[in-house]
Write an enzyme that holds these catalytic residues in place. Structure first.
Site, PDB file in Angstrom:
ATOM      1  N   PRO A 137       0.809  -1.231   0.000  1.00 27.14           N
ATOM      2  CA  PRO A 137       0.000   0.000   0.000  1.00 27.14           C
ATOM      3  C   PRO A 137       0.839   1.277   0.000  1.00 27.14           C
ATOM      4  O   PRO A 137       0.472   2.266  -0.638  1.00 27.14           O
ATOM      5  CB  PRO A 137      -0.826  -0.127   1.286  1.00 27.14           C
ATOM      6  N   HIS A 139       4.297   1.260  -0.669  1.00 25.09           N
ATOM      7  CA  HIS A 139       5.562   1.066  -1.376  1.00 25.09           C
ATOM      8  C   HIS A 139       5.271   0.409  -2.720  1.00 25.09           C
ATOM      9  O   HIS A 139       5.293  -0.805  -2.851  1.00 25.09           O
ATOM     10  CB  HIS A 139       6.522   0.207  -0.549  1.00 25.09           C
ATOM     11  N   GLY A 140       4.994   1.256  -3.726  1.00 25.81           N
ATOM     12  CA  GLY A 140       4.739   0.753  -5.057  1.00 25.81           C
ATOM     13  C   GLY A 140       6.012   0.761  -5.889  1.00 25.81           C
ATOM     14  O   GLY A 140       6.609  -0.279  -6.162  1.00 25.81           O
ATOM     15  N   ILE A 166      -2.669  -6.952  -6.130  1.00 28.59           N
ATOM     16  CA  ILE A 166      -2.068  -8.225  -6.505  1.00 28.59           C
ATOM     17  C   ILE A 166      -3.027  -9.018  -7.398  1.00 28.59           C
ATOM     18  O   ILE A 166      -4.062  -9.517  -6.935  1.00 28.59           O
ATOM     19  CB  ILE A 166      -1.692  -9.047  -5.255  1.00 28.59           C
ATOM     20  N   THR A 167      -2.672  -9.121  -8.675  1.00 29.38           N
ATOM     21  CA  THR A 167      -3.495  -9.863  -9.631  1.00 29.38           C
ATOM     22  C   THR A 167      -3.564 -11.335  -9.251  1.00 29.38           C
ATOM     23  O   THR A 167      -2.561 -11.938  -8.866  1.00 29.38           O
ATOM     24  CB  THR A 167      -2.908  -9.720 -11.047  1.00 29.38           C
ATOM     25  N   CYS A 241      12.130 -10.867 -11.767  1.00 26.73           N
ATOM     26  CA  CYS A 241      10.807 -11.381 -12.137  1.00 26.73           C
ATOM     27  C   CYS A 241      10.005 -10.298 -12.857  1.00 26.73           C
ATOM     28  O   CYS A 241       9.285 -10.578 -13.828  1.00 26.73           O
ATOM     29  CB  CYS A 241      10.061 -11.855 -10.900  1.00 26.73           C
ATOM     30  N   LEU A 342     -14.461   7.225 -33.519  1.00 19.10           N
ATOM     31  CA  LEU A 342     -15.798   6.682 -33.292  1.00 19.10           C
ATOM     32  C   LEU A 342     -16.754   7.709 -32.713  1.00 19.10           C
ATOM     33  O   LEU A 342     -17.949   7.417 -32.569  1.00 19.10           O
ATOM     34  CB  LEU A 342     -15.745   5.456 -32.380  1.00 19.10           C
ATOM     35  N   GLU A 367       3.876  -2.649 -12.896  1.00 22.47           N
ATOM     36  CA  GLU A 367       5.182  -3.236 -13.200  1.00 22.47           C
ATOM     37  C   GLU A 367       6.165  -2.179 -13.710  1.00 22.47           C
ATOM     38  O   GLU A 367       6.950  -2.419 -14.621  1.00 22.47           O
ATOM     39  CB  GLU A 367       5.040  -4.408 -14.176  1.00 22.47           C
ATOM     40  N   GLY A 368       6.082  -1.012 -13.110  1.00 22.59           N
ATOM     41  CA  GLY A 368       6.981   0.085 -13.447  1.00 22.59           C
ATOM     42  C   GLY A 368       6.267   1.194 -14.174  1.00 22.59           C
ATOM     43  O   GLY A 368       5.808   1.021 -15.299  1.00 22.59           O
TER      44      GLY A 368
END
Length: 388
Positions: A137, A139-140, A166-167, A241, A342, A367-368
């Protein structure tokens, strides 16, 4: 009409096997995802386990890994799979990326043989779901200051803390959790039925709604030392990772962009204003030309990275950062531009463009963030770190 990626005959750069894998993934996306994804998105739910089993049967989970039931496919083949899945929906591609490139990769790269045998075959088959617990929460972008702690207690470890965004967490069977111990950052393969482990579904998302996202709580979760990933020492392990997973995003974002552009081209060919299709107006064609140009440049960048990965076995972090920064940034710009073509229909759920645009807002930062990737590239160019 010519498909956007056909302008430069980019298919000629792929092997027959790569084209076959792409066709397989496109079929499963067309048959299993596209007919339902608008409803999943609107309802904020997705049948993760059903999809995982189907993807597992096709060898799409951890497909770029070798052994333990994994397909051992090339990096380019994996990238093409990500592109086709994200052309259907970013959330569905995230399911596959998190399963294979984060949770499975962490165990495959840093786990013990016992851990690999316990988890990887079931995860490759889609029978077991994994998640990857790094983000917190508070610390991203700064995982080095994570608050989650691992404390040694006799022969056991006790984990305390929490993870956010968290997926797959609400449906996972195993969570790869990163925690700070006395001697640095460690990784753990945590069964989600462990006492003290809880995962809460995050509701009211405005993006990636066809994806299961959760908040993990670790309340003195006691684990044997056998749960620790023995090869993971320090922050370099989880960051590697992330580099692995970002490669899939480099390709996946192109799928969302391509789907937006294809939708806008079809729409403009039949939508008439002032007595003729809007595709025949100069300003519309200028938009299409610029978008097709960026899409093809992004594909060539992704393909170059994929070939380098297959030739060398790895990519440097700044190389993947270049790919993610460029391709996601251009993909979201394409989605927004296609929405304008559109007009009012661009915000309708009957078309995929607004859904892609909203999803890409998440892809842009997870992821960054773009800023983090700019700093990674800047550090490589200057030799100076601007992170602190």
């Amino acid at each position: 009409m010519v498909a956007p990626l056909d302008l430069l005959d980019l298919d000629t750069l792929l092997t027959d096997e790569e084209r076959d894998i792409r066709a397989l993934c496109r079929r499963v996306a067309d048959d299993r995802v596209r007919p339902h994804v608008a409803e999943w998105y609107e309802d904020g739910r997705v049948p993760v386990r059903e999809l995982a089993l189907e993807f597992g049967k096709l060898g799409l989970l951890g497909m770029h890994l070798s052994g333990y039931g994994c397909a051992g496919a090339s990096a380019v083949a994996y990238g093409l799979a990500c592109m086709e899945l994200e052309a259907a929906d970013s959330g569905v591609r995230s399911l596959v990326s998190v399963q294979g490139s984060l949770a499975m990769y962490a165990i495959w790269r840093y786990g013990s043989e016992e851990q690999k045998q316990r988890w990887l075959p079931g995860m490759a088959a889609g029978e077991l779901i994994g998640c990857f617990g790094l983000t917190e929460p508070d610390h991203g972008s700064d995982p080095a200051n994570m608050s989650t702690r691992a404390r040694r207690d006799g022969d056991d470890w006790v984990l305390s803390g929490g993870k956010m965004w968290i997926t797959n967490a609400p449906v996972a069977d195993v969570a790869v959790i990163w925690a700070r111990a006395e001697d640095g950052v460690l990784g753990f393969a945590v069964p989600t039925d462990s006492a003290g482990f809880a995962a809460r579904e995050i509701k009211r998302k405005m993006s990636l709604r066809a994806s299961s996202t959760g908040e993990i709580s670790l309340d003195d979760v006691r684990l044997p030392d056998a749960a620790r990933l023995p090869g993971a020492h320090g922050l370099k392990a989880p960051l590697s990772c992330l580099t692995e997973a970002r490669f899939g995003i480099v390709w996946g974002a192109l799928g969302a962009a391509r789907d937006c552009l294809a939708t806008a081209l079809d729409y403009a060919a039949t939508r008439e204003q002032f007595g003729r299709p809007i595709a025949g107006f100069q300003l519309t064609q200028a938009k299409f030309a610029d978008m097709a140009l960026e899409l093809q440049k992004g594909f060539l960048l992704a393909l170059h990275l994929g070939r380098r990965r297959d030739e060398t076995g790895a990519l440097r972090p700044e190389q993947v950062s270049i790919g993610k920064l460029n391709n996601v940034r251009e993909a979201i710009a394409i989605a927004r531009q296609c929405r304008t073509i559109l007009g009012g229909n661009g915000i309708s759920g009957e078309y995929p463009i607004m859904r892609h645009a909203a999803n890409l807002e998440s892809v842009l930062t997870y992821e960054g963030t773009s800023e983090i990737h700019q700093l990674v590239i800047g550090q490589k160019l200057t030799g100076l770190s601007a992170f602190a």
